[in-house]
Design a protein around this motif. Structure first.
Motif, PDB file in Angstrom:
ATOM      1  N   GLU A  47      -2.058  -1.611   6.519  1.00  0.00           N
ATOM      2  CA  GLU A  47      -2.277  -0.204   5.650  1.00  0.00           C
ATOM      3  C   GLU A  47      -1.002  -0.157   4.864  1.00  0.00           C
ATOM      4  O   GLU A  47      -1.078   0.257   3.483  1.00  0.00           O
ATOM      5  CB  GLU A  47      -2.498   0.789   6.714  1.00  0.00           C
ATOM      6  N   ILE A  48       0.198  -0.209   5.238  1.00  0.00           N
ATOM      7  CA  ILE A  48       1.580  -0.101   4.417  1.00  0.00           C
ATOM      8  C   ILE A  48       1.605  -0.945   3.200  1.00  0.00           C
ATOM      9  O   ILE A  48       2.111  -0.669   2.081  1.00  0.00           O
ATOM     10  CB  ILE A  48       2.634  -0.127   5.302  1.00  0.00           C
ATOM     11  N   ASN A  49       1.421  -2.313   3.612  1.00  0.00           N
ATOM     12  CA  ASN A  49       1.672  -3.306   2.555  1.00  0.00           C
ATOM     13  C   ASN A  49       0.894  -3.079   1.406  1.00  0.00           C
ATOM     14  O   ASN A  49       0.798  -3.357   0.216  1.00  0.00           O
ATOM     15  CB  ASN A  49       1.489  -4.550   3.157  1.00  0.00           C
ATOM     16  N   ASP A  50      -0.689  -2.771   1.667  1.00  0.00           N
ATOM     17  CA  ASP A  50      -1.896  -2.534   0.800  1.00  0.00           C
ATOM     18  C   ASP A  50      -1.494  -1.161  -0.048  1.00  0.00           C
ATOM     19  O   ASP A  50      -1.978  -1.218  -1.167  1.00  0.00           O
ATOM     20  CB  ASP A  50      -3.138  -2.219   1.423  1.00  0.00           C
ATOM     21  N   SER A  51      -0.537  -0.235   0.542  1.00  0.00           N
ATOM     22  CA  SER A  51      -0.447   0.780  -0.187  1.00  0.00           C
ATOM     23  C   SER A  51       0.795   0.958  -1.078  1.00  0.00           C
ATOM     24  O   SER A  51       1.319   1.866  -1.746  1.00  0.00           O
ATOM     25  CB  SER A  51      -0.249   2.081   0.826  1.00  0.00           C
ATOM     26  N   GLY A  52       1.405  -0.278  -0.962  1.00  0.00           N
ATOM     27  CA  GLY A  52       2.610  -0.473  -2.014  1.00  0.00           C
ATOM     28  C   GLY A  52       3.988  -0.430  -1.328  1.00  0.00           C
ATOM     29  O   GLY A  52       4.975  -0.689  -1.876  1.00  0.00           O
ATOM     30  N   GLY A  53       3.942  -0.304   0.160  1.00  0.00           N
ATOM     31  CA  GLY A  53       5.228  -0.333   0.945  1.00  0.00           C
ATOM     32  C   GLY A  53       5.378  -1.977   1.249  1.00  0.00           C
ATOM     33  O   GLY A  53       4.569  -2.701   0.968  1.00  0.00           O
ATOM     34  N   LYS A  54       6.316  -1.849   2.280  1.00  0.00           N
ATOM     35  CA  LYS A  54       6.681  -3.303   3.010  1.00  0.00           C
ATOM     36  C   LYS A  54       6.803  -3.139   4.383  1.00  0.00           C
ATOM     37  O   LYS A  54       7.505  -2.100   4.698  1.00  0.00           O
ATOM     38  CB  LYS A  54       8.113  -3.687   2.190  1.00  0.00           C
ATOM     39  N   ALA A  55       6.111  -3.688   4.985  1.00  0.00           N
ATOM     40  CA  ALA A  55       6.157  -3.622   6.781  1.00  0.00           C
ATOM     41  C   ALA A  55       5.863  -5.108   7.010  1.00  0.00           C
ATOM     42  O   ALA A  55       4.946  -5.803   6.726  1.00  0.00           O
ATOM     43  CB  ALA A  55       5.053  -2.780   7.072  1.00  0.00           C
TER      44      ALA A  55
END
Length: 272
Positions: A47-55
């Protein structure tokens, strides 16, 4: 947008507080999510990676010092030039409600191992990294999630209360030792059930309509105890319609001249 030279670590990532805190911190930092069971963080990482973040997600048993050291090595490989901005210990452990005279040693130790021993290993792994993080926008931060049981033990909860008492005592000691070194150590008391399947099953509640009986990971009322390293301000500031994740972020962004040590979150119906 995430910062390139700083990251955060959250241990104890589930569907409630841990996930909300991870989403909040991921708005600013890359995040490393630790949990014993990878199923607890897999969807959140996506979810975080798909939203432009990095996890990233790393399986780790916090009660094992060696396991945590290996997890830290993995984090360093992923962020070789980064500084640890914040570390959050959100591990609750097993909540055993049982008459004391019917409790076995393994059951009694369960609460202490997760909250006492686990927090010990986590702190020893995180603090050296936090002490090295001296060029950040906000002070390096170590936050522990406590509970009502951190302040008082109730009937048939001796295992959980023993662990939470130990966790709070550790946090107090670390705050006094590392606060002067500009590492912000804080303890957050979540007083009341956090809405979710586990709490509803425990309370015998079915269906969706619970009103505001339980704490929502997204919307809560909370009370802030202002703590200054130079003196104690004996004043409670009440804030309404806050968020659990915002409370953790607020602790992280406080300047060194006004560190909060302890903060309480509870719904209106909770007795305290």
């Amino acid at each position: 947008m995430t910062a390139n030279k700083a990251y955060a670590i959250i241990a104890g990532v589930g569907a409630g507080t841990g996930a909300s805190v991870a989403r909040k911190f991921a708005q600013t930092y890359p995040v490393a999510l630790l949990a014993r069971n990878p199923a607890n963080y897999t969807s959140l990482v996506s979810e975080i990676n798909d939203s432009g973040g990095k996890a990233i997600g790393i399986p780790a048993d916090v009660t094992s010092g060696e396991g945590l050291r290996k997890a830290v090595e993995e984090v360093k490989k992923e962020f070789p030039e980064g500084d640890l901005a914040a570390a959050v210990y959100n591990v609750g452990g097993a909540f055993i409600r049982k008459p004391f005279l019917e409790m076995g040693e393994v059951e009694f130790r369960a609460g202490y191992e997760a909250n006492g021993i686990g927090a010990f290993h986590f702190s020893q792994s995180m603090l050296p990294l936090l002490l090295e993080s001296t060029h950040l926008k906000h002070p390096a931060t170590l936050i522990f999630t406590g509970a009502t049981a951190s302040l008082r033990g109730s009937a048939q909860s001796s295992s959980f209360a023993t662990g939470k008492f130990a966790l709070r005592a550790l946090a107090q000691s670390l705050a006094r030792e590392f606060g002067p070194k500009r590492v912000h150590v804080a303890h957050l008391i979540v007083d009341g059930g956090i809405d979710g399947l586990r709490v509803r099953e425990f309370s015998g509640i079915k269906g969706e309509d619970v009103g505001d009986r339980f704490i929502s990971p997204e919307g809560v009322s909370y009370t802030l105890l202002l703590y200054d390293p130079t003196f104690l301000v004996d004043e409670w500031l009440t804030h309404v319609m806050g968020q659990i994740a915002d409370a953790y972020w607020h602790l992280h962004t406080q300047p060194a001249s006004a560190f909060t040590f302890e903060l309480d979150i509870r719904p209106y119906a909770e007795r305290w």
